[in-house]
Design a protein around this motif. Structure first.
Motif, PDB file in Angstrom:
ATOM      1  N   GLY A 346       6.717  -6.852  18.961  1.00 55.94           N
ATOM      2  CA  GLY A 346       6.588  -6.383  17.590  1.00 55.94           C
ATOM      3  C   GLY A 346       5.308  -6.883  16.949  1.00 55.94           C
ATOM      4  O   GLY A 346       4.781  -7.947  17.318  1.00 55.94           O
ATOM      5  N   LEU A 347       4.800  -6.131  15.981  1.00 59.74           N
ATOM      6  CA  LEU A 347       3.575  -6.524  15.274  1.00 59.74           C
ATOM      7  C   LEU A 347       3.669  -6.106  13.818  1.00 59.74           C
ATOM      8  O   LEU A 347       4.135  -4.998  13.503  1.00 59.74           O
ATOM      9  CB  LEU A 347       2.346  -5.885  15.925  1.00 59.74           C
ATOM     10  CG  LEU A 347       0.996  -6.135  15.232  1.00 59.74           C
ATOM     11  CD1 LEU A 347      -0.108  -6.359  16.260  1.00 59.74           C
ATOM     12  CD2 LEU A 347       0.617  -4.978  14.305  1.00 59.74           C
ATOM     13  N   LEU A 348       3.246  -6.984  12.950  1.00 67.95           N
ATOM     14  CA  LEU A 348       3.154  -6.706  11.519  1.00 67.95           C
ATOM     15  C   LEU A 348       1.713  -6.907  11.078  1.00 67.95           C
ATOM     16  O   LEU A 348       1.079  -7.909  11.444  1.00 67.95           O
ATOM     17  CB  LEU A 348       4.082  -7.637  10.736  1.00 67.95           C
ATOM     18  CG  LEU A 348       4.067  -7.547   9.211  1.00 67.95           C
ATOM     19  CD1 LEU A 348       5.446  -7.871   8.645  1.00 67.95           C
ATOM     20  CD2 LEU A 348       3.032  -8.496   8.582  1.00 67.95           C
ATOM     21  N   ALA A 349       1.199  -5.984  10.298  1.00 67.29           N
ATOM     22  CA  ALA A 349      -0.127  -6.116   9.695  1.00 67.29           C
ATOM     23  C   ALA A 349       0.004  -5.761   8.228  1.00 67.29           C
ATOM     24  O   ALA A 349       0.474  -4.668   7.888  1.00 67.29           O
ATOM     25  CB  ALA A 349      -1.139  -5.196  10.379  1.00 67.29           C
ATOM     26  N   ALA A 350      -0.374  -6.681   7.345  1.00 61.18           N
ATOM     27  CA  ALA A 350      -0.176  -6.435   5.911  1.00 61.18           C
ATOM     28  C   ALA A 350      -1.179  -7.215   5.082  1.00 61.18           C
ATOM     29  O   ALA A 350      -1.644  -8.293   5.475  1.00 61.18           O
ATOM     30  CB  ALA A 350       1.242  -6.821   5.484  1.00 61.18           C
ATOM     31  N   GLY A 351      -1.503  -6.659   3.923  1.00 66.31           N
ATOM     32  CA  GLY A 351      -2.326  -7.367   2.958  1.00 66.31           C
ATOM     33  C   GLY A 351      -1.476  -8.355   2.182  1.00 66.31           C
ATOM     34  O   GLY A 351      -0.318  -8.081   1.852  1.00 66.31           O
ATOM     35  N   THR A 352      -2.031  -9.500   1.880  1.00 67.41           N
ATOM     36  CA  THR A 352      -1.271 -10.501   1.142  1.00 67.41           C
ATOM     37  C   THR A 352      -1.118 -10.136  -0.329  1.00 67.41           C
ATOM     38  O   THR A 352      -0.311 -10.748  -1.038  1.00 67.41           O
ATOM     39  CB  THR A 352      -1.936 -11.879   1.246  1.00 67.41           C
ATOM     40  OG1 THR A 352      -3.307 -11.782   0.811  1.00 67.41           O
ATOM     41  CG2 THR A 352      -1.901 -12.390   2.686  1.00 67.41           C
ATOM     42  N   ASP A 353      -1.866  -9.139  -0.794  1.00 65.23           N
ATOM     43  CA  ASP A 353      -1.743  -8.716  -2.188  1.00 65.23           C
ATOM     44  C   ASP A 353      -0.637  -7.693  -2.400  1.00 65.23           C
ATOM     45  O   ASP A 353      -0.324  -7.331  -3.535  1.00 65.23           O
ATOM     46  CB  ASP A 353      -3.064  -8.158  -2.707  1.00 65.23           C
ATOM     47  CG  ASP A 353      -3.557  -6.957  -1.921  1.00 65.23           C
ATOM     48  OD1 ASP A 353      -2.940  -6.613  -0.890  1.00 65.23           O
ATOM     49  OD2 ASP A 353      -4.566  -6.360  -2.323  1.00 65.23           O
ATOM     50  N   GLY A 354      -0.064  -7.183  -1.318  1.00 65.43           N
ATOM     51  CA  GLY A 354       1.004  -6.207  -1.425  1.00 65.43           C
ATOM     52  C   GLY A 354       0.538  -4.775  -1.492  1.00 65.43           C
ATOM     53  O   GLY A 354       1.352  -3.858  -1.621  1.00 65.43           O
ATOM     54  N   ARG A 355      -0.765  -4.555  -1.361  1.00 67.18           N
ATOM     55  CA  ARG A 355      -1.266  -3.175  -1.412  1.00 67.18           C
ATOM     56  C   ARG A 355      -2.363  -3.000  -0.373  1.00 67.18           C
ATOM     57  O   ARG A 355      -3.386  -3.682  -0.407  1.00 67.18           O
ATOM     58  CB  ARG A 355      -1.811  -2.845  -2.801  1.00 67.18           C
ATOM     59  CG  ARG A 355      -2.223  -1.393  -2.930  1.00 67.18           C
ATOM     60  CD  ARG A 355      -2.570  -1.032  -4.351  1.00 67.18           C
ATOM     61  NE  ARG A 355      -2.817   0.407  -4.477  1.00 67.18           N
ATOM     62  CZ  ARG A 355      -3.148   1.005  -5.607  1.00 67.18           C
ATOM     63  NH1 ARG A 355      -3.291   0.298  -6.719  1.00 67.18           N
ATOM     64  NH2 ARG A 355      -3.343   2.303  -5.645  1.00 67.18           N
ATOM     65  N   ASP A 356      -2.146  -2.057   0.517  1.00 65.78           N
ATOM     66  CA  ASP A 356      -3.086  -1.764   1.587  1.00 65.78           C
ATOM     67  C   ASP A 356      -3.771  -0.437   1.280  1.00 65.78           C
ATOM     68  O   ASP A 356      -3.132   0.625   1.339  1.00 65.78           O
ATOM     69  CB  ASP A 356      -2.335  -1.686   2.921  1.00 65.78           C
ATOM     70  CG  ASP A 356      -3.261  -1.410   4.105  1.00 65.78           C
ATOM     71  OD1 ASP A 356      -4.399  -1.912   4.100  1.00 65.78           O
ATOM     72  OD2 ASP A 356      -2.823  -0.709   5.027  1.00 65.78           O
ATOM     73  N   GLY A 357      -5.049  -0.492   0.932  1.00 65.20           N
ATOM     74  CA  GLY A 357      -5.758   0.724   0.572  1.00 65.20           C
ATOM     75  C   GLY A 357      -5.157   1.352  -0.676  1.00 65.20           C
ATOM     76  O   GLY A 357      -4.447   0.703  -1.446  1.00 65.20           O
ATOM     77  N   PRO A 358      -5.373   2.643  -0.888  1.00 66.30           N
ATOM     78  CA  PRO A 358      -4.857   3.317  -2.090  1.00 66.30           C
ATOM     79  C   PRO A 358      -3.418   3.800  -1.914  1.00 66.30           C
ATOM     80  O   PRO A 358      -3.089   4.962  -2.181  1.00 66.30           O
ATOM     81  CB  PRO A 358      -5.825   4.484  -2.256  1.00 66.30           C
ATOM     82  CG  PRO A 358      -6.213   4.839  -0.858  1.00 66.30           C
ATOM     83  CD  PRO A 358      -6.259   3.530  -0.100  1.00 66.30           C
ATOM     84  N   THR A 359      -2.542   2.915  -1.422  1.00 71.86           N
ATOM     85  CA  THR A 359      -1.162   3.293  -1.139  1.00 71.86           C
ATOM     86  C   THR A 359      -0.202   2.328  -1.826  1.00 71.86           C
ATOM     87  O   THR A 359      -0.608   1.296  -2.369  1.00 71.86           O
ATOM     88  CB  THR A 359      -0.869   3.281   0.378  1.00 71.86           C
ATOM     89  OG1 THR A 359      -0.741   1.923   0.830  1.00 71.86           O
ATOM     90  CG2 THR A 359      -1.982   3.968   1.165  1.00 71.86           C
ATOM     91  N   ASP A 360       1.082   2.629  -1.739  1.00 68.09           N
ATOM     92  CA  ASP A 360       2.101   1.753  -2.310  1.00 68.09           C
ATOM     93  C   ASP A 360       2.671   0.789  -1.280  1.00 68.09           C
ATOM     94  O   ASP A 360       3.679   0.127  -1.526  1.00 68.09           O
ATOM     95  CB  ASP A 360       3.236   2.581  -2.924  1.00 68.09           C
ATOM     96  CG  ASP A 360       3.975   3.426  -1.879  1.00 68.09           C
ATOM     97  OD1 ASP A 360       3.546   3.462  -0.711  1.00 68.09           O
ATOM     98  OD2 ASP A 360       4.983   4.063  -2.242  1.00 68.09           O
ATOM     99  N   ALA A 361       2.050   0.714  -0.127  1.00 64.04           N
ATOM    100  CA  ALA A 361       2.529  -0.152   0.952  1.00 64.04           C
ATOM    101  C   ALA A 361       1.588  -1.330   1.162  1.00 64.04           C
ATOM    102  O   ALA A 361       0.369  -1.212   0.994  1.00 64.04           O
ATOM    103  CB  ALA A 361       2.654   0.635   2.253  1.00 64.04           C
ATOM    104  N   ALA A 362       2.167  -2.480   1.541  1.00 63.71           N
ATOM    105  CA  ALA A 362       1.359  -3.650   1.874  1.00 63.71           C
ATOM    106  C   ALA A 362       0.792  -3.541   3.284  1.00 63.71           C
ATOM    107  O   ALA A 362      -0.246  -4.134   3.602  1.00 63.71           O
ATOM    108  CB  ALA A 362       2.208  -4.912   1.771  1.00 63.71           C
ATOM    109  N   GLY A 363       1.472  -2.778   4.134  1.00 66.53           N
ATOM    110  CA  GLY A 363       1.074  -2.634   5.520  1.00 66.53           C
ATOM    111  C   GLY A 363       2.237  -2.045   6.295  1.00 66.53           C
ATOM    112  O   GLY A 363       3.003  -1.235   5.767  1.00 66.53           O
ATOM    113  N   ALA A 364       2.410  -2.481   7.535  1.00 65.17           N
ATOM    114  CA  ALA A 364       3.472  -1.902   8.367  1.00 65.17           C
ATOM    115  C   ALA A 364       3.899  -2.884   9.444  1.00 65.17           C
ATOM    116  O   ALA A 364       3.141  -3.776   9.837  1.00 65.17           O
ATOM    117  CB  ALA A 364       2.994  -0.604   9.001  1.00 65.17           C
ATOM    118  N   ALA A 365       5.125  -2.676   9.930  1.00 62.16           N
ATOM    119  CA  ALA A 365       5.646  -3.419  11.082  1.00 62.16           C
ATOM    120  C   ALA A 365       6.028  -2.408  12.165  1.00 62.16           C
ATOM    121  O   ALA A 365       6.745  -1.439  11.888  1.00 62.16           O
ATOM    122  CB  ALA A 365       6.860  -4.245  10.681  1.00 62.16           C
TER     123      ALA A 365
END
Length: 418
Positions: A346-365
């Motif tokens: 498994g892998l998770l990649a996420a921004g610590t600010d809670g927003r990845d690019g112009p989206t409502d997601a921090a990232g994905a697992a």
């Protein structure tokens, strides 16, 4: 488990306690104190500063907080809160920049100013310098963010075009005493890059900035007003920034309170406590998709019970096609999913600010089942990856992580489990 480790990373990177710890090292100065907080961590940092003053029988003499939509407890603070626009500057950013100007104008000789800075400030308080329109600033911002340039290079350009970038804030409140406390979202913690360096003189010559834009094919595409401003700077007709010789800005030290290493340490400690074998590496940089594949292949070869914890900030060179939606963490995760198909990893990649690019997601697992699941959901993950449209592919299989604003911002974190 991946999301538990991500939560541990966020817990270790809380800006409030870090700000409180730095301020409690000494009592407040006896002079009037102004607080100017800008960035995604601004509410928590401002709350800590106000609480510190109150414990010492003081209140701010003035200031402003500029961040994203405010949490309820910040509304009760004794200084104005303004929400700016992010990731692209807009009308709210202009209002925020004006509010900073009003706060700076209230500072008098002999006063003290505490600047609380965090990532996101470049957009949240964006207003153009004279001669550059907001529309041109927005266009420049979009070109830079889609260029694949590292954040340091991006900010070396846009801080010259920002009203409060490149040391101009420190210059505006001088000759007051200025102390800048920063939560860094920049690998290497360059104080001139964090938030476009509002308290740090610009050390990069304008001709070097022009050469950078030319090297990536952006010079001819940049708005005419931006090219004119940089050309004037290069020929010495208009300094355009606070230069290294400006004593006011040059005398302002930037103290780094938190950076990406705090998030990495938090996740690593939680993984070790769970009995996993933890591996960390130097910071990530470079193309998100390429790194996603590389990290996934590495994970496939690691023994069971391993936890790989990485941090940094990758880049995505996107043509900005209409309808494309994603972010660097989502793109890294989708590329990793392709390489992990069929593996129990498994892998998770996420921004610590809670927003990845112009989206409502921090990232994905993602894991070994994600890539084929996207196909079964009716999407073409290969096309989505090539078209930088990772959001829709990952959303189709509920792989996105949605936290909302986390109140901190120390770049990105990638966690792999075998």
């Amino acid at each position: 488990m991946l999301e538990r480790l991500y939560a541990a990373a966020l817990l270790a990177a809380r800006p409030g306690p870090a700000t409180e710890g730095a301020l409690m090292a000494a009592p407040p100065p006896s002079t009037p104190i102004h607080l100017i907080a800008i960035g995604k961590a601004a509410p928590a940092m401002a709350r800590a500063a106000v609480d510190w003053l109150r414990r010492n029988g003081r209140t701010p003499s003035g200031g402003v907080i500029v961040g994203v939509d405010p949490p309820e407890d910040v509304i009760e603070l004794p200084i104005e809160y303004i929400a700016g626009d992010h990731p692209a500057p807009g009308a709210r950013s202009l209002r925020a920049a004006d509010a900073i100007g009003r706060a700076a104008a209230c500072v008098r000789t002999g006063d003290s100013v505490i600047v609380l800075l965090s990532g996101g400030a470049s957009a949240l308080a964006a207003a153009p310098v004279a001669g550059v329109t907001l529309a041109d600033l927005i266009e420049l911002n979009a070109l830079l963010l889609g260029s694949g340039l590292a954040i340091g290079e991006v900010n070396s350009v846009r801080k010259r075009m920002l009203r409060w970038g490149a040391g101009r804030l420190a210059a505006a409140v001088g000759p007051a005493s200025v102390r800048c406390l920063a939560v860094s979202d920049v690998i290497g913690n360059d104080p001139g890059t964090i938030g476009s360096g509002p308290c740090v003189p610009d050390a990069r010559p304008a001709q070097s900035v022009i050469a950078l834009l030319q090297s990536v094919g952006l010079w001819d595409r940049a708005p005419a007003s931006v090219r004119s401003a940089l050309s004037r700077d290069a020929h010495g007709d208009d300094a355009g920034t606070t230069g290294p010789g400006d004593r006011t800005a040059a005398g302002t030290a930037v103290e780094i309170l938190l950076d990406n290493s705090a998030a990495i340490s938090g996740a690593a400690a939680a993984a070790a406590a769970a009995g996993l074998t933890v591996v960390t590496d130097p910071p990530l940089s470079g193309d998100a998709a390429a790194l996603g594949g590389t990290i996934a292949r590495r994970l496939r070869g690691m023994p069971p019970g391993s936890c790989l914890v990485l941090g940094g900030e990758t880049t995505v060179a996107s043509a900005g096609a209409p309808g494309v939606l994603g972010g660097r963490c989502q793109e890294l995760a989708l590329a990793a999913a392709r390489e992990l198909a069929g593996y129990r990893v498994g892998l998770l990649a996420a921004g610590t600010d809670g927003r990845d690019g112009p989206t409502d997601a921090a990232g994905a697992a993602v894991d070994g089942a994600t890539w084929p699941a996207i196909t079964r959901a009716g999407r073409d993950p290969e096309a989505d990856l090539a078209g930088h449209d990772a959001y829709r592919a990952l959303d189709a299989v509920a792989a996105l992580i949605r936290t909302g604003p986390t109140g901190t911002n120390v770049a990105d974190i990638v966690i792999g489990l075998t």
